[in-house]
Design an enzyme around this catalytic site. Structure first.
Site, PDB file in Angstrom:
ATOM      1  N   LYS A 264       0.789  -1.273  -0.055  1.00  0.00           N
ATOM      2  CA  LYS A 264      -0.031   0.036  -0.012  1.00  0.00           C
ATOM      3  C   LYS A 264       0.849   1.109   0.108  1.00  0.00           C
ATOM      4  O   LYS A 264       1.667   1.268   0.696  1.00  0.00           O
ATOM      5  CB  LYS A 264      -0.860   0.043   1.260  1.00  0.00           C
ATOM      6  CG  LYS A 264      -1.703   1.362   1.549  1.00  0.00           C
ATOM      7  CD  LYS A 264      -2.762   1.339   2.581  1.00  0.00           C
ATOM      8  CE  LYS A 264      -3.227   2.540   2.815  1.00  0.00           C
ATOM      9  NZ  LYS A 264      -4.225   2.765   3.808  1.00  0.00           N
ATOM     10  N   ASP A 269      -2.116  10.278   3.928  1.00  0.00           N
ATOM     11  CA  ASP A 269      -3.609   9.810   4.124  1.00  0.00           C
ATOM     12  C   ASP A 269      -4.320  10.841   5.008  1.00  0.00           C
ATOM     13  O   ASP A 269      -4.284  10.653   6.107  1.00  0.00           O
ATOM     14  CB  ASP A 269      -3.668   8.326   4.579  1.00  0.00           C
ATOM     15  CG  ASP A 269      -5.140   8.169   4.870  1.00  0.00           C
ATOM     16  OD1 ASP A 269      -5.949   8.922   4.220  1.00  0.00           O
ATOM     17  OD2 ASP A 269      -5.562   6.980   5.360  1.00  0.00           O
ATOM     18  N   LYS A 276      -9.472  13.225   8.171  1.00  0.00           N
ATOM     19  CA  LYS A 276      -9.272  13.016   9.731  1.00  0.00           C
ATOM     20  C   LYS A 276      -9.102  14.015  10.497  1.00  0.00           C
ATOM     21  O   LYS A 276      -8.679  15.056   9.991  1.00  0.00           O
ATOM     22  CB  LYS A 276      -7.889  11.938   9.728  1.00  0.00           C
ATOM     23  CG  LYS A 276      -7.892  10.912   8.817  1.00  0.00           C
ATOM     24  CD  LYS A 276      -6.584  10.119   8.864  1.00  0.00           C
ATOM     25  CE  LYS A 276      -6.534   8.830   7.945  1.00  0.00           C
ATOM     26  NZ  LYS A 276      -7.038   7.617   8.886  1.00  0.00           N
ATOM     27  N   ASP A 287       1.726   5.798   5.922  1.00  0.00           N
ATOM     28  CA  ASP A 287       0.496   5.094   5.222  1.00  0.00           C
ATOM     29  C   ASP A 287       1.375   4.488   3.897  1.00  0.00           C
ATOM     30  O   ASP A 287       0.876   3.842   3.266  1.00  0.00           O
ATOM     31  CB  ASP A 287      -0.592   5.800   4.761  1.00  0.00           C
ATOM     32  CG  ASP A 287      -1.871   5.116   4.858  1.00  0.00           C
ATOM     33  OD1 ASP A 287      -1.957   4.075   5.613  1.00  0.00           O
ATOM     34  OD2 ASP A 287      -2.877   5.448   4.282  1.00  0.00           O
ATOM     35  N   ASP A 346     -11.847   7.679   3.514  1.00  0.00           N
ATOM     36  CA  ASP A 346     -10.680   7.410   4.390  1.00  0.00           C
ATOM     37  C   ASP A 346     -10.318   5.948   4.034  1.00  0.00           C
ATOM     38  O   ASP A 346      -9.262   5.347   4.553  1.00  0.00           O
ATOM     39  CB  ASP A 346     -10.990   7.812   5.571  1.00  0.00           C
ATOM     40  CG  ASP A 346      -9.480   7.850   6.562  1.00  0.00           C
ATOM     41  OD1 ASP A 346      -8.753   7.649   5.739  1.00  0.00           O
ATOM     42  OD2 ASP A 346      -9.754   7.798   7.833  1.00  0.00           O
ATOM     43  N   GLU A 348      -9.500   4.311   1.667  1.00  0.00           N
ATOM     44  CA  GLU A 348      -8.795   4.382   0.311  1.00  0.00           C
ATOM     45  C   GLU A 348      -7.815   3.366   0.136  1.00  0.00           C
ATOM     46  O   GLU A 348      -7.738   3.093  -1.159  1.00  0.00           O
ATOM     47  CB  GLU A 348      -8.061   5.726   0.143  1.00  0.00           C
ATOM     48  CG  GLU A 348      -6.596   5.990   0.697  1.00  0.00           C
ATOM     49  CD  GLU A 348      -6.572   5.812   2.373  1.00  0.00           C
ATOM     50  OE1 GLU A 348      -7.382   5.931   2.953  1.00  0.00           O
ATOM     51  OE2 GLU A 348      -5.520   5.344   2.657  1.00  0.00           O
ATOM     52  N   ARG A 350      -7.666   0.122   0.491  1.00  0.00           N
ATOM     53  CA  ARG A 350      -8.399  -0.967  -0.136  1.00  0.00           C
ATOM     54  C   ARG A 350      -8.756  -0.752  -1.624  1.00  0.00           C
ATOM     55  O   ARG A 350      -8.646  -1.660  -2.549  1.00  0.00           O
ATOM     56  CB  ARG A 350      -9.315  -1.526   0.682  1.00  0.00           C
ATOM     57  CG  ARG A 350     -10.507  -0.520   0.725  1.00  0.00           C
ATOM     58  CD  ARG A 350     -11.576  -0.846   1.839  1.00  0.00           C
ATOM     59  NE  ARG A 350     -11.038  -0.466   3.167  1.00  0.00           N
ATOM     60  CZ  ARG A 350     -11.452  -0.765   4.338  1.00  0.00           C
ATOM     61  NH1 ARG A 350     -12.851  -1.460   4.263  1.00  0.00           N
ATOM     62  NH2 ARG A 350     -11.166  -0.382   5.307  1.00  0.00           N
TER      63      ARG A 350
END
Ligand code: BES
Ligand code: ZN
Ligand code: ZN
Length: 501
Positions: A264, A269, A276, A287, A346, A348, A350
């Site tokens: 990933k 993020d 967030k 991330d 959020d 994101e 996946r």
């Protein structure tokens, strides 16, 4: 840091410090430690007694020798109790020893390895001690105006036993490569998003490919669109930094198989429109830890050159809110044709992985392993120190779990089931990017990914949201990025390549 294996009598060892690992149970000094105590006229055992020193895990007693030996200090390093002993304790005590050495400005260490490490193979023991020393001396200090430049320069393992020194040296080399690859990953993860953005990430991958002779293809936004990666593209849309899809390939002359590793790669993020809040956005530069682990694994295999074909895939993006950002309720189409309804921007990771896994499946490898800082729910379930493992093939899951027991990178399987599969049904598309409840959030994320993997291909998903970074550090990890799971995945590949048993 330089490493060596020597066979020296204690009275002839020249170094800054001579180090003896000791179990709690070993109340009476034996072998070389006994000799050292005699040379110090029993001073060592007197101090141990007067200080009530207990050799619990990581406790260190540092005693100056005042010229009675050719070393300035003798360290006694606690291994804890024999009953609780395991390989990883050697990594930890090695890291603590190096820290102590730094404090005392001792840069050349000789570590006595005549201790019987409770059945742990001496080659693996030396590998672990090497890894611990390198991992434990890491710190991310490049942005400090003032830094502590003192370094431990050399470690020699001293043994009086009749061992094959060359084979010990091979395992030292292996430990060195693995730990340095992990530190390389730590360095990348620790860089903030204003330094490593999507374009910079792709450049780093290209540099690595040039250095080690990997094939590399970097797809830009237009090409990503042509490939039909609608889920990944949607995530990237809100950012000024365009997406970059990186495909690295290591192709040896002789190959025992073909594995794809996917990471990933969210350079940052923010959550996107589902932004967030405060403290939850801090550390989101990490991330990209899965993506950076892919590069770390490639660095290690570039050095070791095992007989196995490896693909490394990263869909690099930045999740930002803006007028161009994707929204909740948007319906996206991934590369494999599956439609996705967005419940939360959020979730994101996946979405980027959906297209990366579809792409990986088309390569028809023997196995796919993805590493992702995917869910806060995984951290709630397992704590900060353990990665969650899921997948479609129990044999492959077992293989990864078994490998992680040796590397000390804690992993635990989370169970898939059909009841949770029902929870990612979407109102108006094939699948929702969030579960209908927050319960089992790490698993529903894994089940979402399952939709994008060819079911004929064994696949494992490792959620590293917990252990990929830590605000204060633990064992041989300093604060910040840990570089988990570089050693596990590299070791897995080495075993598949018959490089290791
Ligand atoms: N990158 C986060 C997951 C994360 C959380 C990583 C904490 C490291 C530490 C991920 O993209 C995310 O935001 N997940 C959401 C999913 C939710 C919206 C279903 C989460 O975990 O809250
Ligand atoms: Zn997110
Ligand atoms: Zn994320």
């Amino acid at each position: 840091m330089k490493f060596d294996v020597v066979s020296k009598k204690v009275d002839s060892v020249k170094a800054d410090a001579l180090v003896f690992p000791l179990f709690e149970e070993d109340k009476k000094f034996e072998n070389n430690l006994k000799k050292v105590d005699d040379l110090l006229s029993g001073e060592l055992s007197r101090i141990v007694k007067s200080q009530k020193f207990k050799a619990s895990e990581g406790k260190i007693l540092a005693v100056p020798t005042f010229g009675k030996l050719k070393v300035n200090y003798v360290f006694i390093v606690g291994l804890g109790s024999k009953k609780k002993f395991e390989l990883d304790i050697l990594r930890r005590i090695s890291a603590y020893t190096v820290k102590k050495a730094k404090e005392l400005k001792t840069s050349d260490l000789v570590i006595d390895i005549d201790t019987d490490f409770e059945g742990v193979d001496i080659k693996e023991a030396v590998q672990a001690l090497t890894e611990g020393a390198i991992l434990g001396s890491y710190n991310f200090d490049k942005y400090f105006s003032e830094k502590d430049d003192f370094k431990v320069e050399s470690i020699s393992f001293n043994t009086s036993k009749n061992v094959n020194k060359e084979s010990l040296k091979e395992y030292i080399h292996l430990g060195k490569v693995l730990a340095e690859a992990q530190n390389f990953t730590r360095d990348l993860v620790n860089e903030p998003a204003n330094v490593i953005n999507t374009i910079q990430f792709a450049k780093i991958a290209e540099d690595l490919a040039r250095e080690y002779g990997f094939e590399i293809k970097v797809y830009d936004e237009e090409e990503i669109e042509k490939m039909g990666m609608g889920a990944y593209l949607a995530v990237a849309k809100g950012s000024e930094n365009p997406p970059r899809f990186v495909h690295l390939t290591y192709r040896p002359e002789k190959s025992e198989g073909e594995i794809v590793i996917v990471g990933k790669g969210l350079m940052f993020d923010s959550g996107g429109l589902n932004i967030k809040t405060g403290d939850f956005m801090r550390w989101m530069k990490t991330d990209k830890a899965g993506a950076c682990a892919v590069l770390g694994v490639f660095k290690a295999i570039g050095e070791l050159r095992p007989n196995i074909t490896v693909h490394g895939i990263v869909a690099a993006a930045e999740n930002m809110p803006s007028g161009k950002a994707y929204r909740p309720d948007d319906i996206l189409r991934a590369k494999n044709g599956v439609t996705i309804e967005v419940g939360n921007t959020d979730a994101e990771g996946r979405l980027t992985l959906a297209d990366a896994l579809s792409y990986a499946s088309e390569l028809k490898p023997d196995a796919i392993i993805d590493m992702a800082t995917l869910t806060g729910a995984c951290v709630v379930a397992l704590g900060e120190f353990t990665a969650g493992v899921m997948g479609n093939n129990q044999k492959l899951i077992n293989e990864v779990l078994k490998t992680s027991e040796k590397t000390g990178e804690w992993m635990w399987q989370l169970p898939f089931n059909d009841k949770l599969r029902e929870q990612i049904k979407a109102p108006h598309a094939d699948v929702y990017n969030v579960g209908t409840t927050r319960y089992g959030g790490a698993i529903t994320a894994g089940l979402f990914l399952e939709k994008f993997v060819d079911p004929k291909i064994p696949w494992v998903h490792i959620d590293i949201a917990g252990p990929s970074h830590h605000t204060s550090g633990w064992y041989y990890h300093p604060k910040g990025a840990t570089g988990i799971p570089v050693r596990t995945i590299t070791t897995f590949l080495l075993k598949r390549a018959n490089y290791l048993k």
